[in-house]
Design a protein around this motif. Structure first.
Motif, PDB file in Angstrom:
ATOM      1  N   SER A  90      10.370  13.574   0.863  1.00 53.90           N
ATOM      2  CA  SER A  90      11.397  12.232   0.257  1.00 53.90           C
ATOM      3  C   SER A  90      10.481  11.667  -0.522  1.00 53.90           C
ATOM      4  N   ASP A  91      10.476  11.199  -0.768  1.00 47.73           N
ATOM      5  CA  ASP A  91       9.366   9.961  -1.678  1.00 47.73           C
ATOM      6  C   ASP A  91       9.868   8.045  -0.928  1.00 47.73           C
ATOM      7  N   ASP A  92      10.828   8.208   0.132  1.00 46.80           N
ATOM      8  CA  ASP A  92      10.982   6.939   0.482  1.00 46.80           C
ATOM      9  C   ASP A  92      10.424   7.463   2.162  1.00 46.80           C
ATOM     10  N   GLN A  93       9.808   8.264   2.506  1.00 47.26           N
ATOM     11  CA  GLN A  93       9.298   8.418   3.873  1.00 47.26           C
ATOM     12  C   GLN A  93       8.167   8.754   4.115  1.00 47.26           C
ATOM     13  N   ILE A  94       8.540   7.890   5.261  1.00 53.28           N
ATOM     14  CA  ILE A  94       7.323   7.224   6.078  1.00 53.28           C
ATOM     15  C   ILE A  94       6.051   8.750   6.960  1.00 53.28           C
ATOM     16  N   THR A  95       4.844   9.386   6.600  1.00 50.99           N
ATOM     17  CA  THR A  95       4.180  10.020   7.028  1.00 50.99           C
ATOM     18  C   THR A  95       3.030   9.143   7.534  1.00 50.99           C
ATOM     19  N   PRO A 122       8.667   1.795   2.871  1.00 49.82           N
ATOM     20  CA  PRO A 122       8.713   3.159   2.464  1.00 49.82           C
ATOM     21  C   PRO A 122       7.949   3.669   1.656  1.00 49.82           C
ATOM     22  N   GLY A 123       7.473   5.632   2.538  1.00 50.13           N
ATOM     23  CA  GLY A 123       6.647   6.100   1.318  1.00 50.13           C
ATOM     24  C   GLY A 123       5.094   6.174   1.135  1.00 50.13           C
ATOM     25  N   ALA A 161       0.605  -1.200   0.350  1.00 46.32           N
ATOM     26  CA  ALA A 161      -0.227   0.110  -0.131  1.00 46.32           C
ATOM     27  C   ALA A 161       1.136   1.699   0.148  1.00 46.32           C
ATOM     28  N   ASP A 162       0.909   2.626  -0.859  1.00 41.54           N
ATOM     29  CA  ASP A 162       1.056   3.314  -1.073  1.00 41.54           C
ATOM     30  C   ASP A 162       0.172   4.082   0.298  1.00 41.54           C
ATOM     31  N   VAL A 163      -0.986   4.125   1.051  1.00 38.81           N
ATOM     32  CA  VAL A 163      -1.273   4.931   1.357  1.00 38.81           C
ATOM     33  C   VAL A 163      -2.568   4.169   2.297  1.00 38.81           C
TER      34      VAL A 163
END
Length: 321
Positions: free
Chosen positions: A283-288, A212-213, A191-193
């Motif tokens: 960044s694209d690999d940052q987990i928010t 990641p991301g 999952a991306d979200v």
């Protein structure tokens, strides 16, 4: 006093209107133009219910009031009623007189879904394609509908403590024309979200379940002791919330802070991202991670919006109080 009954809300309030109201009030909070009052939330010792009050004042929108209500876990099985029950009361900030009483059940679902979708808009990667759902109850259907409007998702994946409930969210995905797949929790790595919307007091989503991301919206923890995700996940992520004090006291951050994995200063109001005073994702690999605790100002914002609509359409009931 104006009354907008629960039965009228569905024909008045849209997801877009809820989104705009919540995004605006989050921005006002971060700018110091709106603030929430301390939350009262208690187990009443009857029907296993949690009951409380959330309120606040938005100086920018001149909205003052509170939401009274809570969670009655036996409602659906015993009475055919939804488990979340609430009513919003608005007051005139100039005089203190009661201004409106508004049915809060559907508004609560809409404002909670709006909060997570605001977080997706501002924090998820633009190329997010797979949406994960942890939870499949009544609130999850609202979350999914709102989230699907924020990115061009190719697939929805779902997990729930009770797998027999997963058709609730599969139906929403089917209606949107997005393929749905049931997964185990480790399948959430695709999952991306991820939206977690449960009423759990023990974590299900672990740090290793999140790639990641990914952007994670934790929407179910609003009481001391509740927990949906492993505290270690917050240590890996850049953490945002609706209100910092509430996040570390009754939100998902309470556990990570208590364990010393993060500090209160590591949690940022999402309104700062909306206002442009915080960069958000870098960044694209940052987990928010968005810790959506549910603030009173959200309820007041959507209630004020629906009162305006009810007056415009001649639906609001006027009583001499």
């Amino acid at each position: 006093m104006l009354i907008v009954p629960e039965r009228e809300i569905a024909n008045l309030m849209t997801r877009q209107a809820a989104f705009e109201a919540v995004e605006k009030v989050f921005a006002a909070m971060a700018a110091g133009d709106a603030y929430n009052f301390p939350v009262v939330r208690e187990a009443i010792g009857h029907e296993d219910a949690l009951y409380g009050f959330k309120g606040g004042f938005d100086r920018a929108g001149l909205t003052l009031g509170l939401k009274a209500g809570g969670y009655w876990p036996n409602n659906l099985e015993k009475r055919g009623l939804i488990n979340h029950q609430s009513t919003v009361f608005l007051f005139d900030p100039d005089t203190g007189k009661v201004k409106a009483m508004v049915g809060g059940n559907l508004l609560t679902a809409l404002r909670t879904a709006a909060a997570s979708s605001v977080s997706i808009k501002h924090l998820a990667r633009p190329d997010a394609r797979v949406l994960g759902m942890v939870g499949a109850g009544h609130q999850a259907t609202f979350q999914l509908r709102a989230a699907l409007e924020q990115r061009s998702f190719d697939k929805v994946i779902g997990w729930n403590y009770h797998p027999e409930m997963l058709p609730n969210i599969q139906k929403v995905a089917d209606e949107a024309g997005v393929p749905f797949e049931t997964v185990e929790l480790n399948g959430m790595r695709q999952a991306d979200v991820i939206i977690s919307i449960t009423s759990a007091f023990a974590p299900s989503l672990m740090a290793d379940h999140v790639a990641p991301g990914c952007h994670v919206a934790c929407m179910g923890t609003d009481t001391k002791g509740k927990q949906e995700v492993e505290a270690a996940l917050l240590a890996r992520a850049t953490v945002f919330t609706d209100e910092v004090a509430q996040s570390v006291q009754i939100g998902e951050a309470q556990h990570a802070v208590a364990q010393g994995l993060i500090a209160e200063s590591d949690v940022t109001q999402i309104g700062a991202v909306i206002n442009g005073t915080h960069p958000g994702r870098d960044s694209d690999d940052q987990i928010t991670l968005f810790d959506g605790t549910g603030v009173g100002l959200q309820d007041l914002a959507v209630a004020a919006s629906v009162v305006d609509l009810a007056v415009q359409q001649g639906i609001a009931i006027t009583v001499d109080f």
